[in-house]
Design a protein around this motif. Structure first.
Motif, PDB file in Angstrom:
ATOM      1  N   SER A  44       0.828  -1.204   0.000  1.00 27.23           N
ATOM      2  CA  SER A  44       0.000   0.000   0.000  1.00 27.23           C
ATOM      3  C   SER A  44       0.871   1.266   0.000  1.00 27.23           C
ATOM      4  O   SER A  44       0.358   2.363  -0.104  1.00 27.23           O
ATOM      5  CB  SER A  44      -0.939   0.001   1.210  1.00 27.23           C
ATOM      6  N   ASP A 216      -4.101   3.161   1.463  1.00 27.30           N
ATOM      7  CA  ASP A 216      -4.680   2.231   0.498  1.00 27.30           C
ATOM      8  C   ASP A 216      -4.454   2.784  -0.889  1.00 27.30           C
ATOM      9  O   ASP A 216      -4.762   3.950  -1.159  1.00 27.30           O
ATOM     10  CB  ASP A 216      -6.174   2.045   0.775  1.00 27.30           C
ATOM     11  N   ARG A 237     -13.075   0.198   2.788  1.00 28.18           N
ATOM     12  CA  ARG A 237     -11.765  -0.458   2.607  1.00 28.18           C
ATOM     13  C   ARG A 237     -11.071  -0.648   3.954  1.00 28.18           C
ATOM     14  O   ARG A 237     -10.415  -1.656   4.187  1.00 28.18           O
ATOM     15  CB  ARG A 237     -10.861   0.387   1.690  1.00 28.18           C
ATOM     16  N   GLN A 240     -12.805  -3.446   5.762  1.00 21.74           N
ATOM     17  CA  GLN A 240     -12.402  -4.721   5.163  1.00 21.74           C
ATOM     18  C   GLN A 240     -11.029  -5.162   5.672  1.00 21.74           C
ATOM     19  O   GLN A 240     -10.823  -6.303   6.086  1.00 21.74           O
ATOM     20  CB  GLN A 240     -12.301  -4.503   3.654  1.00 21.74           C
TER      21      GLN A 240
END
Lengths: 251, 244
Positions: A44, A216, A237, A240
């Motif tokens: 990331s 991210d 996100r 998650q």
């Protein structure tokens, strides 16, 4: 966004390797004595971000300001800049041909021009503080991973940096060795060291961080206090990612 | 061994190569001449160690600014590894001395040694380069991140590790160099090989060659064992026991 008194300011930082865009516009401000944890999946951009701050990687565009000095401006003395920023790597990167003491005194002597005796005294103080006094004359390969990483932290601290960058410093360690390294970092945080920490240790991030940033796809998707990020993440996100961490038993 | 001793021609060979009296007679002369070989390679090795490292570092300089330097260093290494050593010795030993340039030494010994230095530095610079490139980039990153400049990182972190790794191939090249000091004889310099040739032509017996061979081996073996010991000592110091 004001830089006044900030230890570190990143403005719209972009970085790509060949065609791979790793950082796509990072904005981040660290106040003095603040501890910020970067979390996010592998790839990331956490490590790249840290490496960009001390110019181990040149950035493509944007601005990085360290203690009021624009370090991405032309003509910046990178060696001088790096002396004020400590970085600790996932794989320790100690110098295997040097004893612990030599590892720690090399940069203060050669980069700062400290006399040998002063550099030694500084190293001995730090080693004693972190319970490594008896390892002073050992070579890195004779130490456990946890000890090696603590030496690497001491090596960075010997330059008396105003900012520390920690890049997944516990990821290469056996689980039982993680604690000793984290306690060193907690101690630094308690003393008021400004730190930017990339980590997979969510429990640790929750403990030590003033602020947590979720990276991210090359941007900081969400940032907030540990309570906000770990308690009530807003972005799908982030939710998650944290869900996967919980499933892996890492939180 | 048995095959050799039982061969039909062995008595002749024994007489031509292993004549005890002649050995004793020629040994002092050859040993004295061999001191010149020792001198040549000691001086050459010292210069090569420094010069080859310099070339290797030049070849590793990054960025477009240093492109011409890299090209020159590469041409040097290619050229002197490509030309047979014996030709370099002839060209420098006879060519440069014949120029009679003011201030330039006209000694064949000097130019023979220079030729060896140029040829072997080309080889050794490649060995250095391989060693430098074998040190993981994270080591340089660590050194630079502490505020050391490029030169300091090379000097204190990269090169010491590189040198430790290349000791065996370095020794290889130096043994080659020691033997090739005999080529300087072609310029008329009387070193061990030339001296043994003189002795051979005086007696029509090859024993002096054996004598020379023994002298070369006698100096190579201790050097090889010494390097082994150096490497082992270093390893013991850095590593915690275990695997041997």
């Amino acid at each position: 966004m004001s830089d006044n008194g900030a230890a570190l300011v990143l403005e719209d930082v972009h970085k790509s390797f060949a065609k791979l865009q790793v950082l796509s516009g990072i904005d981040l401000v660290l106040a003095e004595h603040e501890v910020v944890c970067l979390i996010g999946a592998s790839g990331s951009g956490k490590s790249t971000l840290l490496r960009c701050v001390n110019l181990l990687e040149p950035i493509d565009s944007g601005r990085i300001v360290v203690h009021g000095e624009d370090v991405t401006a032309a003509g910046v003395n990178v060696n001088e800049l790096r002396r004020g920023i400590g970085i600790v790597f996932q794989s320790f990167n100690l110098f295997p041909h040097m004893s612990v003491l030599e590892n720690i005194t090399l940069a203060p002597r050669k980069a700062l021009g400290l006399p040998k005796a002063d550099a030694r005294a500084r190293a001995d103080d730090l080693l004693a503080r972190f319970g490594l006094a008896d390892k002073r004359d050992e070579y890195p390969d004779r130490l456990s991973g946890g000890q090696q990483q603590r030496v690497a932290i001491v090596r960075a601290l010997a330059m008396q940096p105003g900012l520390m960058l920690l890049d997944e410093v516990t990821s290469a360690l056996d689980p039982e060795l993680v604690a000793e390294v984290l306690s060193v970092i907690r101690e630094l945080a308690a003393e008021g060291m400004t730190m930017l920490i990339a980590t997979h240790e969510m429990g640790f991030a929750r403990d030590v961080a003033n602020r947590v940033c979720f990276l991210d796809a090359g941007v900081i998707l969400e940032e907030g206090t540990p309570e906000e990020i770990f308690g009530a993440p807003r972005e799908p996100r982030t939710q998650q990612f944290l869900q996967r961490i919980v499933e892996a038993g890492r939180l | 061994m048995l095959v050799v001793v039982n061969a039909a021609g062995w008595p002749d060979v024994k007489q031509a190569f292993f004549d005890r009296d002649l050995f004793q007679e020629s040994f002092p002369d050859i040993a004295r001449a061999f001191l010149l070989n020792v001198k040549i390679f000691l001086i050459a090795e010292a210069v090569i160690l420094v010069f080859a490292l310099f070339i290797a570092v030049l070849r590793g300089l990054p960025g477009p600014v240093f492109f011409p330097v890299r090209v020159l260093a590469t041409i040097y290494a290619d050229l002197f590894r490509g030309i047979p050593t014996i030709l370099v010795i002839y060209i420098l030993g006879f060519g440069v001395t014949a120029l009679q340039l003011p201030g330039v030494p006209v000694s064949e010994l000097f130019w023979g040694t220079v030729a060896l230095v140029l040829v072997y530095s080309a080889y050794v610079s490649e060995v250095y380069r391989a060693g430098i490139e074998s040190v993981h980039p994270s080591q340089e990153a660590a050194a630079r991140s502490l505020g050391l400049n490029r030169f300091q990182a090379l000097r204190h972190v990269i090169i010491p590790q590189a040198v430790r790794r290349i000791v065996p191939p370095l020794l290889n090249d130096f043994i080659g160099l020691q033997k090739d000091t005999a080529l300087v004889a072609l310029l008329g310099v009387v070193e061990a090989f030339r001296q043994s040739q003189i002795d051979v032509s005086a007696t029509f017996n090859y024993t002096p060659y054996i004598c020379t061979a023994i002298l070369f081996v006698a100096i190579t073996v201790p050097l090889a064992r010494f390097t082994d010991w150096l490497v082992a000592r270093d390893r013991r110091r850095q590593l915690a026991g275990g695997l041997r």
